[in-house]
Design a protein around this motif. Structure first.
Motif, PDB file in Angstrom:
ATOM      1  N   SER A 219       0.809  -1.224   0.000  1.00 21.05           N
ATOM      2  CA  SER A 219       0.000   0.000   0.000  1.00 21.05           C
ATOM      3  C   SER A 219       0.836   1.266   0.000  1.00 21.05           C
ATOM      4  O   SER A 219       0.418   2.292  -0.552  1.00 21.05           O
ATOM      5  CB  SER A 219      -0.944  -0.002   1.201  1.00 21.05           C
TER       6      SER A 219
ATOM      7  N   TYR B 144      -2.747   0.798  -9.023  1.00 17.53           N
ATOM      8  CA  TYR B 144      -2.911   0.758  -7.562  1.00 17.53           C
ATOM      9  C   TYR B 144      -4.359   0.452  -7.170  1.00 17.53           C
ATOM     10  O   TYR B 144      -4.950   1.095  -6.311  1.00 17.53           O
ATOM     11  CB  TYR B 144      -2.447   2.079  -6.945  1.00 17.53           C
TER      12      TYR B 144
ATOM     13  N   THR C  74      -6.272  -1.475  -5.314  1.00 17.76           N
ATOM     14  CA  THR C  74      -6.341  -2.372  -4.160  1.00 17.76           C
ATOM     15  C   THR C  74      -7.736  -2.951  -3.950  1.00 17.76           C
ATOM     16  O   THR C  74      -7.895  -4.160  -3.755  1.00 17.76           O
ATOM     17  CB  THR C  74      -5.889  -1.631  -2.889  1.00 17.76           C
TER      18      THR C  74
ATOM     19  N   ASN D 233      -0.497  -7.980   2.076  1.00 14.84           N
ATOM     20  CA  ASN D 233       0.097  -6.651   1.981  1.00 14.84           C
ATOM     21  C   ASN D 233       1.506  -6.705   2.575  1.00 14.84           C
ATOM     22  O   ASN D 233       1.772  -7.484   3.490  1.00 14.84           O
ATOM     23  CB  ASN D 233      -0.765  -5.656   2.771  1.00 14.84           C
TER      24      ASN D 233
ATOM     25  N   THR E  12       2.013   0.787   6.496  1.00 12.27           N
ATOM     26  CA  THR E  12       1.274   0.051   5.467  1.00 12.27           C
ATOM     27  C   THR E  12      -0.217   0.073   5.776  1.00 12.27           C
ATOM     28  O   THR E  12      -1.051   0.312   4.883  1.00 12.27           O
ATOM     29  CB  THR E  12       1.769  -1.412   5.403  1.00 12.27           C
TER      30      THR E  12
ATOM     31  N   ALA F  51      -3.093   1.885   3.446  1.00 15.87           N
ATOM     32  CA  ALA F  51      -4.177   1.078   2.878  1.00 15.87           C
ATOM     33  C   ALA F  51      -5.540   1.685   3.166  1.00 15.87           C
ATOM     34  O   ALA F  51      -6.453   1.626   2.333  1.00 15.87           O
ATOM     35  CB  ALA F  51      -4.108  -0.340   3.435  1.00 15.87           C
TER      36      ALA F  51
ATOM     37  N   ARG G  31      -4.907   6.203   2.100  1.00 19.48           N
ATOM     38  CA  ARG G  31      -4.274   6.554   0.812  1.00 19.48           C
ATOM     39  C   ARG G  31      -3.731   7.978   0.833  1.00 19.48           C
ATOM     40  O   ARG G  31      -3.844   8.734  -0.136  1.00 19.48           O
ATOM     41  CB  ARG G  31      -5.275   6.385  -0.339  1.00 19.48           C
TER      42      ARG G  31
END
Length: 545
Positions: A402, A425, A427, A439, A453, A457, A460
């Motif tokens: 992330s 990106y 996710t 991740n 991370t 996630a 952002r």
């Protein structure tokens, strides 16, 4: 009288038997932890034997059942399953500690030169090696050339690895030692020239032409660096990790530390493909609770930041450039066949949409629909709309990082353009393919902290809360999903979900204590969260007294 003596002897015998059975059991009382879905907090006690959680329940019941157990009072501390980094470079991080000058966060080539001078004066190495520069952080974001390096270090070879590990800057002395000329061709790499002259820039496999001349490290240097890397990993709450690409020699080194009792963290090794490594895997290697091999690691392309990622259409900021595939297609198929035949996962680095398409299609030839082989695409940063459903169709696992999104967001649209950026990106869309995704940090490419991370996630955004609302914010994860992505889902990604990733009976007693509840605290507080203690197999390995 004789019967009475026999009766009391039996009681004594039973009591001693119970004591002997219980002496290696530890009960953690007053433990607060979330249920599997991270929706409700329970306060219970945990009984651990031989590193495994054997029972969870009321303290009085456990104390009565295991009368000789050691009691550790967690004082209602909130514990979480130990963090698990699904993709990092543990050994690479250690190598950098042992031999390199740190160039992370440098803001110009001049600052790099200054750091290198200080490093050279302090250590006087025969070969200057450094890593961490990123021209995207500079005022002039063009890739540098070797002019200033040649002026500053005319007689000493220099190798400066970019932050992503897929580009490097060398000086003339290094080129001379490696035999690099403007005519040199490297398969799977590029020696950048301008007007027929070397610039000092190397892309992907071209770096190896110089790297092989770095001096060997001593056993003690490597050992010290591995121990420092382990300390850093534990400090940030990692109890398990996957090292994305190791060879026989490196795995044997880790094994030596394990046998000496110095290795505490659990390592899942992706095996670098070679005949020597495969022979070692087949004939010598034995998995343990701390070290296992379940996969083989491939590279299909380079990185977006250094424009080595292979795209279906040209880079928006460099017309005519597409990046490149590192190996021949037959090579990828050959390794995939070996992995398939030996029940290994294939984990392939794929950044650009062309690279992702290539490997998804190769995987599909072997997987033939839904399956439980858990072959992985590492990074999956740019995926064409026509290809994204292949992840679900062939049960291909998308292993993401992330913080790559929040590191790249300042310049990614310049590379990809306003339309293609919407296919990068992704996710949330990738998560929807299989219902789970692991991740990782990719350290040392990104910072080692899984909490960062987790933050990236969910929100952002960078640490200054930019951009407002989040980068491509339709792809945000919930807090519960983000926490699973750094605990249970990485365990699934290495076939370890039976023993890792939850606080549950039958699983390893791997857990951490944080100073706050990252499921409920404010956004601002998430990045302030600190790991207070780390326990692996019921043994405290970091923090506290």
């Amino acid at each position: 009288m004789r019967k009475i003596l026999i009766y009391f002897s039996l009681i004594l015998f039973v009591s001693c038997s119970v004591s002997n059975e219980d002496k290696d059991i530890t009960i953690f009382k007053n433990a607060s932890f979330y249920n599997d879905e991270y929706t409700n907090i329970e306060v219970q006690s945990i009984a651990v034997e031989d590193g495994i959680i054997i029972e969870i329940g009321d303290f009085k019941n456990l104390e009565s059942k295991y009368q000789s157990a050691e009691i550790i009072d967690l004082d209602s501390s909130l514990i979480f399953p130990g963090f698990n980094d699904a993709h990092c470079h543990f050994f690479g991080y250690a190598f950098n500690l042992a031999e390199s000058c740190d160039l992370t966060d440098t803001k110009s080539l001049d600052e790099i030169i200054t750091r290198l001078k200080i490093y050279d004066e302090k250590y006087n190495p025969d070969f200057i090696y450094a890593r961490g520069w990123d021209q995207n952080d500079w005022e002039n974001t063009e890739m540098p050339d070797w002019t200033e390096l040649n002026k500053t270090f005319p007689e000493k070879p220099v190798l400066l690895i970019r932050i992503d590990g897929h580009a490097a800057l060398i000086n003339e002395k290094a080129a001379e030692i490696a035999g690099i000329t403007p005519e040199t061709v490297v398969e799977g790499g590029e020696i950048v020239t301008q007007d027929g002259k070397l610039t000092g820039l190397l892309i992907d496999m071209a770096i190896e032409k110089v790297r092989i001349y770095l001096p060997d490290l001593t056993f003690k240097q490597v050992e010290d660096a591995i121990m420092m890397t382990q300390d850093s990993s534990l400090k940030y709450g990692l109890t398990s990790l996957t090292d994305a690409g190791l060879d026989k020699k490196q795995i044997m080194f880790l094994d030596s530390l394990q046998k000496a009792g110095d290795l505490k963290i659990r390592i899942n090794a992706m095996l670098s493909p070679s005949e020597d490594n495969f022979e070692y895997f087949e004939n010598e290697f034995e998995s343990t609770d701390l070290i296992k091999i379940s996969s083989v690691k491939l590279f299909s392309d380079g990185a977006l930041g250094s424009r080595g990622a292979c795209l279906l259409n040209e880079y928006s900021d460099v017309p005519g450039r597409y990046g490149f595939i590192i190996e021949e297609v037959d090579y990828y198929k050959e390794v995939c066949k070996y992995a398939y035949d030996h029940n290994l996962q294939v984990c392939t680095h794929c950044i650009g949409d062309s690279a992702n398409r290539l490997m998804l299609d190769i995987y599909s030839e072997f997987l033939q629909g839904e399956n439980d082989r858990r072959w992985r695409i590492e990074h999956a940063q740019v995926v064409n709309e026509k290809d994204i459903d292949k992840f679900g169709k062939y049960s291909i696992i998308q292993s993401i990082q992330s913080t790559h999104a929040t590191s790249d967001m300042y310049w990614a649209e310049a590379r990809l353009g306003s339309e293609r950026i919407n296919h990068a990106y992704q996710t949330r869309r990738l998560l929807d393919q299989n219902g789970w995704l692991p991740n990782g940090t990719d350290f040392p490419v990104e910072y080692i902290s899984p909490i960062e991370t987790f933050y990236a996630a969910i929100f952002r955004q960078d640490k200054k809360y930019y951009p407002e609302g989040g980068f491509l914010n339709s792809q945000c994860l919930t807090r519960q999903e983000a926490l699973k992505s750094i605990t249970f889902w990485p365990a699934m990604a290495s076939f370890d979900e039976i023993v890792k990733g939850k606080i549950k009976e039958g699983m390893y007693a791997d857990f951490i204590i944080l100073d706050r509840d990252i499921i409920k605290c404010s956004k601002e507080d998430v990045l302030e969260a600190k790991v207070l203690q780390v326990w692996i197999g019921g043994e405290k390995v970091w923090g506290g007294e």
